[in-house]
Design a protein around this motif. Sequence first.
Motif, PDB file in Angstrom:
ATOM      1  N   GLU A 166       0.846  -1.197   0.000  1.00 49.01           N
ATOM      2  CA  GLU A 166       0.000   0.000   0.000  1.00 49.01           C
ATOM      3  C   GLU A 166       0.882   1.248   0.000  1.00 49.01           C
ATOM      4  O   GLU A 166       0.650   2.196  -0.751  1.00 49.01           O
ATOM      5  CB  GLU A 166      -0.878  -0.062   1.255  1.00 49.01           C
ATOM      6  CG  GLU A 166      -2.181   0.660   1.213  1.00 49.01           C
ATOM      7  CD  GLU A 166      -3.048   0.372   0.010  1.00 49.01           C
ATOM      8  OE1 GLU A 166      -3.599   1.345  -0.494  1.00 49.01           O
ATOM      9  OE2 GLU A 166      -3.173  -0.794  -0.427  1.00 49.01           O
ATOM     10  N   LEU A 167       1.920   1.236   0.835  1.00 55.00           N
ATOM     11  CA  LEU A 167       2.847   2.371   0.886  1.00 55.00           C
ATOM     12  C   LEU A 167       3.728   2.395  -0.365  1.00 55.00           C
ATOM     13  O   LEU A 167       3.994   3.453  -0.931  1.00 55.00           O
ATOM     14  CB  LEU A 167       3.713   2.296   2.144  1.00 55.00           C
ATOM     15  CG  LEU A 167       2.959   2.525   3.456  1.00 55.00           C
ATOM     16  CD1 LEU A 167       3.868   2.238   4.652  1.00 55.00           C
ATOM     17  CD2 LEU A 167       2.399   3.926   3.550  1.00 55.00           C
TER      18      LEU A 167
ATOM     19  N   PHE B  41       2.996   1.343  -3.289  1.00 56.65           N
ATOM     20  CA  PHE B  41       2.208   1.766  -4.440  1.00 56.65           C
ATOM     21  C   PHE B  41       2.258   3.282  -4.625  1.00 56.65           C
ATOM     22  O   PHE B  41       2.331   3.789  -5.748  1.00 56.65           O
ATOM     23  CB  PHE B  41       0.755   1.314  -4.270  1.00 56.65           C
ATOM     24  CG  PHE B  41      -0.111   1.597  -5.465  1.00 56.65           C
ATOM     25  CD1 PHE B  41      -0.287   0.650  -6.455  1.00 56.65           C
ATOM     26  CD2 PHE B  41      -0.737   2.826  -5.607  1.00 56.65           C
ATOM     27  CE1 PHE B  41      -1.070   0.911  -7.568  1.00 56.65           C
ATOM     28  CE2 PHE B  41      -1.531   3.094  -6.714  1.00 56.65           C
ATOM     29  CZ  PHE B  41      -1.687   2.135  -7.699  1.00 56.65           C
TER      30      PHE B  41
ATOM     31  N   ALA C 192      -0.224   6.757   3.252  1.00 50.55           N
ATOM     32  CA  ALA C 192      -0.098   6.464   1.820  1.00 50.55           C
ATOM     33  C   ALA C 192      -0.175   7.745   1.000  1.00 50.55           C
ATOM     34  O   ALA C 192       0.320   7.808  -0.117  1.00 50.55           O
ATOM     35  CB  ALA C 192      -1.207   5.492   1.393  1.00 50.55           C
TER      36      ALA C 192
ATOM     37  N   ARG D 256      -5.298   7.855  -5.685  1.00 51.27           N
ATOM     38  CA  ARG D 256      -4.101   7.093  -5.356  1.00 51.27           C
ATOM     39  C   ARG D 256      -3.183   6.946  -6.568  1.00 51.27           C
ATOM     40  O   ARG D 256      -2.069   6.447  -6.455  1.00 51.27           O
ATOM     41  CB  ARG D 256      -4.477   5.677  -4.876  1.00 51.27           C
ATOM     42  CG  ARG D 256      -5.084   5.591  -3.492  1.00 51.27           C
ATOM     43  CD  ARG D 256      -4.152   6.043  -2.386  1.00 51.27           C
ATOM     44  NE  ARG D 256      -2.852   5.399  -2.396  1.00 51.27           N
ATOM     45  CZ  ARG D 256      -2.586   4.233  -1.841  1.00 51.27           C
ATOM     46  NH1 ARG D 256      -3.523   3.569  -1.222  1.00 51.27           N
ATOM     47  NH2 ARG D 256      -1.360   3.737  -1.893  1.00 51.27           N
TER      48      ARG D 256
END
Lengths: 577, 261
Positions: free
Chosen positions: A388-389, A391, A445, B172
């Motif tokens: 997650e980090l 990414f 993140a 994201r």
Amino acid sequence: MAPGETVLVLGPSGSGKSTLTLCLDGLIPHVVEGEYTGRVTVAGLVVEDGPVHLLAQEAGLVFQDPEAQFCTLTVEDEIAFGLENLCRPPQEIEAAIDRSLASVGLPGYRARRLATLSGGEKQRVALASVLAMGPRLLVLDEPSANLDPRATSELFGLLRRLAAGRRHTMVIIEHKLDELMDWVDSVLVLDAEGRLLYRGDPATAFYEWGEVLSGAGVWRPETVELVEALRRAGWDVPGSPLDVAGTIDALSATPGLVERLRSSTYAGTDTSGRRLRRGGGPASGRDSVLEARGLSYRYRGGGAPSEALTDVSLSVRRGGFLAIAGRNGAGKSTLASLLTGVLEPPRGTVFLEGRDLTEMPAAALSERVGFVFQNPEHQFVTDTVRAELAFSLSPRAGRKGARQLTAEQRSRVDTWLDRLGLLALAEANPFALSQGQKRRLSVAAMLIRGQSVLVLDEPTLGQDESQAAGLMAMMEDFRAGGGTVVMITHDMRLIAQHADELLVLAAGRSVYFGTPADFFSRPGLVERSGLAVPALGRVSVGLHLAEGTPLGLLSVRAFVGDAGAGAAVERREERCR
Amino acid sequence: MKPAGYLDQRNPCIKLLAVVLAALSLTFIFDPVTPAVLFVITLAAGRFLGGLSLRSQIKPLWIFVIAGVAILLANIFFNKENATSPAILSLGAVKVTGPALWAAGTLWLRLMSFALFSLVFVKTTEPQHLILSLIHQLHLNYRVAYGTLVGYRMLPTLQSDYQTIRAAHRVRGVREAQGLLHIWSRFRRYAVPLLTGAVRRAGRVALAMDARAFGALPGRTYRERIVVRRSDWVFLAAVVAALAVVVAGLWMIGITRFTIE
């Protein structure tokens, strides 16, 4: 619990508060499976023996999310639902619908569709549909969690009247303590392992067990924190006040305190504990990082003809903290989406570091601005915490594993894992984390790429005291490094403590932009915009009216800063000399 | 909200039966005119008996117009009569024959009619009344029926969750792969957070329902009983009569056909 008693249940998240509510209603052990020992008796019925339909009449449950407790489409059908399950005759049901709607202050709502109601109205319908069954025990599991400040105080007003009627025994789980303090009879505290930590009167709980409660991650009323802080500073505050009125009396009776506050060095309008920036007023053109000028927005399609935002202007300076507040549906989330480019703003209205947002490529934008959504799960895109980090640093690494990262990136991920306290859980699935961990991971993140602006949509929703404190500590660190925070929140206490600018929206228009202290010292405006003055703000106003002390003391820090060291400390210092 | 018209007041199960009968009879008819006539009649019924504007009846059908083009193309290229029939229109090597147009028109108008029947039914039926009617008239288990209703309640939430998740993933830095080949990867990406949310919400609703004694007793009462009135039978008879008149009438003047030939 005695009949008619109102009990407040406190505990960090995961301490079993909700489990307890299910036990009181017989859902445990009758519906939810598990290992069950001990005995619960409600209104003379032993829960594990009692038939569920009898228990359902005696104990009524109201949950956090009104949407997740409705099972029909209209108000009258929803209220009828429980009574129909109990096989009551139709005439009796019709009468009960009118009665219970009147008791929650919603007469004339019978035929309304649930989907058209506001959050506050939905929660009151949920309460009505439980009251219609005539329970002697009412169990409320964070009923105000999804409500804005106005709706919260309306709901609490209603619950206060119910409690005063003494016809219902009430068990309530809540974080917003300051609103409850004047009508709760006793407090029950669970620790992180679900054991009973304390049971008794609230004053003893918060004053004598204060350290233990804070240690367990439990919220305390801000008034209590103020009194304790003043005592630590050497002021001899009498008694153990809990509510606003009691605190005003206690502060008035504290020897020397009122005189000191009156003669305080920064008396007048400029009295926020966090001193106003020199020059005052919102950041102007040059030093602003993020700016909106005359921003209006209308959603395309969907048949909603009204504008979501009308002529909103704002600016945030580097290292600043802008809070955005307003009722649900005022346009806060739309504004946040426009500031981050999730929705495309009209040309020439939103500027980041002086550049028009619409002229920036998507990649450049996401390198500079991060957006943290309300529900952290929505932002997870990989299967492990580490990925997650990773990414965020390189989407390729997020998919194919950390080997794709450079050594520098890998150590950055490790540093963040350490800082989040998630090193041991690096290979766990993000969905398996606790609420607080999920929240911090979702923020991390966003921060790991070194963005300069972070926009957050109600990030403290459903977080307990220590989780919220952990998040706010991350924000302070981020700001110390030059980061800028924009946060949507319903938490007036948080605004008073952390924000240095406040934008208030009402029906898509900006009704206030300036310092929180100035806003909260204008009760008329606060009222009109559907917000609420935090407890310490009310203490400050009350003390001002009674004793002529300055207005605008909104946080513990502000009070203690103005009061300085109390008599006791001064005496001690004299002795030392 | 629109005012309740004649169709809105009909018993949902009877109305459903009418829709099924009309649709069923169309499956035995192989000409484009009969479904077209029934389409127009339904449109008028929706307008005058259901209070639905023509626009609101036609607009949702656009997807079936696209389907019509696909049906037409398929018939132009693959209809087995093409080889033996003369071309009405020739575009180079492609010849458009009468049987191809006939078959395409039949299929397309049948599809449009089915869609319109369903649309008018849905738009004139209160979901809660349909559920109650299924319980009262068809004796559907009330647990199943209420479960369906709760599922229906959740659809808008799922939709808005999907929008939010997509936006959150874009923030994201997820670049959404376009095209048919990537449907699976998109599905996988959004399914987990969507389903997690839905399962959790479903669990909560189930608890809230149990807390209000749902299913605790073998039966339950109903505030409102959905009944079949004489006027509902009259409505059904009228629908059957209209169907019979249209089909018989068109058959007598040689339009309606019951075989493909």
